[in-house]
Design an enzyme around this catalytic site. Structure first.
Site, PDB file in Angstrom:
ATOM      1  N   CYS A   1      23.537  46.868  55.929  1.00 34.53           N
ATOM      2  CA  CYS A   1      22.573  47.964  56.029  1.00 34.53           C
ATOM      3  C   CYS A   1      22.879  49.133  55.096  1.00 34.53           C
ATOM      4  O   CYS A   1      22.115  49.402  54.177  1.00 34.53           O
ATOM      5  CB  CYS A   1      22.504  48.460  57.473  1.00 34.53           C
ATOM      6  SG  CYS A   1      21.817  47.232  58.592  1.00 34.53           S
TER       7      CYS A   1
ATOM      8  N   ARG B   1      30.124  41.167  54.772  1.00 31.60           N
ATOM      9  CA  ARG B   1      29.150  41.412  53.703  1.00 31.60           C
ATOM     10  C   ARG B   1      29.336  42.806  53.116  1.00 31.60           C
ATOM     11  O   ARG B   1      29.414  43.782  53.850  1.00 31.60           O
ATOM     12  CB  ARG B   1      27.720  41.271  54.254  1.00 31.60           C
ATOM     13  CG  ARG B   1      27.321  39.836  54.489  1.00 31.60           C
ATOM     14  CD  ARG B   1      25.960  39.733  55.108  1.00 31.60           C
ATOM     15  NE  ARG B   1      25.926  40.219  56.477  1.00 31.60           N
ATOM     16  CZ  ARG B   1      24.861  40.132  57.261  1.00 31.60           C
ATOM     17  NH1 ARG B   1      23.752  39.605  56.815  1.00 31.60           N
ATOM     18  NH2 ARG B   1      24.908  40.578  58.502  1.00 31.60           N
TER      19      ARG B   1
ATOM     20  N   VAL C   1      20.833  40.120  64.281  1.00 33.24           N
ATOM     21  CA  VAL C   1      19.592  40.682  64.826  1.00 33.24           C
ATOM     22  C   VAL C   1      18.854  39.644  65.670  1.00 33.24           C
ATOM     23  O   VAL C   1      18.465  39.913  66.816  1.00 33.24           O
ATOM     24  CB  VAL C   1      18.721  41.201  63.655  1.00 33.24           C
ATOM     25  CG1 VAL C   1      17.306  41.516  64.108  1.00 33.24           C
ATOM     26  CG2 VAL C   1      19.377  42.434  63.048  1.00 33.24           C
TER      27      VAL C   1
HETATM   28  N1  LIG Z   1      23.284  43.324  60.995  1.00 35.18           N
HETATM   29  C1  LIG Z   1      22.816  44.484  61.420  1.00 35.18           C
HETATM   30  O1  LIG Z   1      23.555  45.266  62.009  1.00 35.18           O
HETATM   31  C2  LIG Z   1      21.361  44.888  61.219  1.00 35.18           C
HETATM   32  C3  LIG Z   1      20.886  46.019  61.909  1.00 35.18           C
HETATM   33  C4  LIG Z   1      19.570  46.381  61.755  1.00 35.18           C
HETATM   34  C5  LIG Z   1      18.733  45.648  60.911  1.00 35.18           C
HETATM   35  N2  LIG Z   1      19.218  44.587  60.233  1.00 35.18           N
HETATM   36  C6  LIG Z   1      18.284  43.843  59.389  1.00 35.18           C
HETATM   37  O2  LIG Z   1      17.886  42.666  60.079  1.00 35.18           O
HETATM   38  C7  LIG Z   1      17.717  41.575  59.173  1.00 35.18           C
HETATM   39  C8  LIG Z   1      18.627  40.427  59.579  1.00 35.18           C
HETATM   40  O3  LIG Z   1      19.973  40.861  59.471  1.00 35.18           O
HETATM   41  P1  LIG Z   1      21.174  40.083  60.156  1.00 35.18           P
HETATM   42  O4  LIG Z   1      22.351  40.957  60.035  1.00 35.18           O
HETATM   43  O5  LIG Z   1      20.783  39.587  61.506  1.00 35.18           O
HETATM   44  O6  LIG Z   1      21.325  38.833  59.161  1.00 35.18           O
HETATM   45  P2  LIG Z   1      22.268  37.570  59.359  1.00 35.18           P
HETATM   46  O7  LIG Z   1      22.628  37.102  58.016  1.00 35.18           O
HETATM   47  O8  LIG Z   1      23.324  37.838  60.375  1.00 35.18           O
HETATM   48  O9  LIG Z   1      21.289  36.489  60.012  1.00 35.18           O
HETATM   49  C9  LIG Z   1      20.169  35.983  59.386  1.00 35.18           C
HETATM   50  C10 LIG Z   1      20.024  34.508  59.750  1.00 35.18           C
HETATM   51  O10 LIG Z   1      18.794  34.061  59.183  1.00 35.18           O
HETATM   52  C11 LIG Z   1      18.967  32.708  58.771  1.00 35.18           C
HETATM   53  N3  LIG Z   1      17.918  32.422  57.802  1.00 35.18           N
HETATM   54  C12 LIG Z   1      17.793  32.896  56.552  1.00 35.18           C
HETATM   55  N4  LIG Z   1      16.629  32.469  56.019  1.00 35.18           N
HETATM   56  C13 LIG Z   1      16.030  31.696  56.944  1.00 35.18           C
HETATM   57  C14 LIG Z   1      14.803  30.982  56.993  1.00 35.18           C
HETATM   58  N5  LIG Z   1      13.948  31.009  55.982  1.00 35.18           N
HETATM   59  N6  LIG Z   1      14.518  30.284  58.101  1.00 35.18           N
HETATM   60  C15 LIG Z   1      15.355  30.269  59.143  1.00 35.18           C
HETATM   61  N7  LIG Z   1      16.517  30.950  59.187  1.00 35.18           N
HETATM   62  C16 LIG Z   1      16.845  31.662  58.090  1.00 35.18           C
HETATM   63  C17 LIG Z   1      20.379  32.666  58.226  1.00 35.18           C
HETATM   64  O11 LIG Z   1      20.894  31.351  58.262  1.00 35.18           O
HETATM   65  C18 LIG Z   1      21.114  33.609  59.179  1.00 35.18           C
HETATM   66  O12 LIG Z   1      21.738  32.921  60.239  1.00 35.18           O
HETATM   67  C19 LIG Z   1      17.985  42.141  57.792  1.00 35.18           C
HETATM   68  O13 LIG Z   1      16.783  42.577  57.228  1.00 35.18           O
HETATM   69  C20 LIG Z   1      18.869  43.349  58.090  1.00 35.18           C
HETATM   70  O14 LIG Z   1      18.781  44.339  57.088  1.00 35.18           O
HETATM   71  C21 LIG Z   1      20.514  44.164  60.385  1.00 35.18           C
END
Ligand SMILES: NC(=O)c1ccc[n+]([C@@H]2O[C@H](COP(=O)([O-])OP(=O)(O)OC[C@H]3O[C@@H](n4cnc5c(N)ncnc54)[C@H](O)[C@@H]3O)[C@@H](O)[C@H]2O)c1
Length: 404
Positions: A256, A324, A11
């Site tokens: 998700c 995941r 994201v």
């Molecule tokens: N992956 C998807 O397709 C998708 C789609 C819509 C919404 N979301 C939502 O978006 C959010 C993020 O999902 P994602 O898939 O991008 O996650 P992800 O795990 O791919 O990325 C999250 C990143 O955040 C970093 N991180 C974690 N805690 C941190 C902190 N305190 N400070 C700095 N960096 C930190 C991690 O190292 C990681 O690289 C979630 O809530 C998810 O439900 C994801």
């Protein structure tokens, strides 16, 4: 305008690229140093973010990936895009979110707009994020939510052409957030409150979870007739209204679909409200890998104990490295538990724990296609007599029995 995006995963990176292309100076904060140095070298694991994309942004100039939280100090907008997983009891785990809030309260020095794109239950912005930031900071930040809907790898629907639902805690926050997203999103939906926006995101993914559970249950019933639910779904899909196509699968994966419905059932329980439909759907999809083993044994007419099995594709869906909650991994564990010898082939994921992807093996007793990434060449199996079953959730006919 200088903005920061905390969390550079699927994201956060996607938003960083689009915002930088729209002219913002983007600081991409992530606690994972390896991920940050990969980005600085122009390497990303997110589908669609190529070396060329990152080079064209002039990484370091318009998009600066960094682990340095001090860079938050003069950002006018700070977006939170950290994971919101579930814990071992399948309850919401907001630890990453709260840690990101602590970073903001410690390092941000302007009365910035804080936007959460992370998925969570209604009330998270108001009752978790705002208090967590205010605990350590006297600055009067503005707060909004804009839940991300990105579907990594989807070539038709992306961050720009997918309508963005936005709401702030104040009118100013809503207007500032809308003006930010309007620079790169074609359509904005203004929700009347952050709670509506947060709940809408959960409804979208719960809708998918429930419908996938429905076709999976239907697939169990159809197996008693020795017919494939895939064919039934195709036939039903010929109706031009009142039906939406979902395909049976060995379960649901990713960050998700298996996770977000747990956020809404948790929220319902906290209010003393029961949500049996959603809980049952979660259970049906969760139990799928175990049921599939029975189904395979019944179809083949022999037990899988001691058999050499190769799984094709362990990512939760085609085109991504994301494993995941992947049901393919669950299936591997379950097959190994019953005494099968399981290898896997996935040229996109390549490594899982200390295991490496193996070459496609025509000598196995059984090949199971789960996630057929476009990179996978199945000709080795096509040109051999290997017994192969197609368990993938795709409309594509790969040429082997589809037993779901
Ligand atoms: N992956 C998807 O397709 C998708 C789609 C819509 C919404 N979301 C939502 O978006 C959010 C993020 O999902 P994602 O898939 O991008 O996650 P992800 O795990 O791919 O990325 C999250 C990143 O955040 C970093 N991180 C974690 N805690 C941190 C902190 N305190 N400070 C700095 N960096 C930190 C991690 O190292 C990681 O690289 C979630 O809530 C998810 O439900 C994801």
């Amino acid at each position: 305008m200088k903005i920061a995006i905390i969390g550079q995963g699927y994201v956060g990176q996607t938003l960083s690229v689009v915002a930088a292309e729209a002219g913002y100076k983007v600081i991409g904060i992530d606690s994972n140093a390896e991920l940050v140095s990969n980005l600085l070298r122009g390497e990303s694991f997110v589908p669609g973010i190529t070396k060329e994309t990152l080079a064209s942004l002039n990484v370091k100039e318009n998009f600066l990936p960094s682990t340095n939280l001090e860079l938050l100090n003069d950002c006018e907008i700070i977006v939170i895009a950290v994971p919101t997983p579930i814990d071992i009891n399948r309850n919401p785990d907001l630890n990453y979110l709260v840690a990101a809030c602590k970073s903001i309260s410690t390092y941000a020095k302007l009365p910035s707009l804080i936007i959460s794109e992370s998925t969570s239950y209604p009330g998270t912005l108001r009752n978790v994020i705002k208090p967590a930031i205010e605990k350590y900071s006297d600055i009067e930040f503005q707060y909004a939510v804009a839940p991300e809907r990105v579907d990594p790898g989807n070539e038709k629907w992306n961050l720009k052409n997918t309508t963005r639902v936005i709401a702030g805690l104040t009118d100013t926050a809503t207007k500032t957030a809308i003006s930010f997203y309007s620079n790169f999103c074609q359509n904005i939906y203004r929700a009347s409150s952050p709670e509506v926006a947060e709940a809408a995101k959960l409804l979208e993914n719960t809708f998918r979870q429930v419908n996938i559970a429905l076709v999976n249950e239907f697939s169990n019933i159809m197996s008693s007739l020795d017919i494939s639910a895939n064919e039934v779904v195709e036939a039903a899909s010929s109706k031009p209204f009142g039906f939406m196509k979902f395909l049976p699968s060995i379960g649901v994966g990713g960050h998700c679909i298996p996770v977000d419905p747990e956020y809404i059932t948790y929220f319902a329980r906290s209010k003393g409200i029961s949500s049996p439909l959603i809980e049952t759907a979660n259970k049906i999809n969760f139990e799928r890998p175990t049921q599939i083993i029975d189904r395979i044994e019944k179809y083949l007419g022999f037990k899988l104990i001691g058999k050499r099995i190769q799984i094709v594709g362990i990512a939760y869906k085609s085109g991504v490295v994301d494993i995941r909650e992947s049901p393919a991994i669950e299936l591997i564990h379950k097959l190994r538990n019953i005494g099968a010898s399981v290898s896997w082939h996935d040229p996109v994921v390549k490594m899982w724990l200390d295991e490496k992807s193996t070459l496609l093996d025509p000598s196995v007793d059984l090949g199971l296609i789960i996630t057929p990434h476009s990179e996978i060449d199945l000709s080795v199996w096509k040109n051999s007599k290997t017994t192969v079953l197609d368990l993938s959730a795709t409309s594509q006919n790969l040429g082997w029995p589809r037993i779901l």
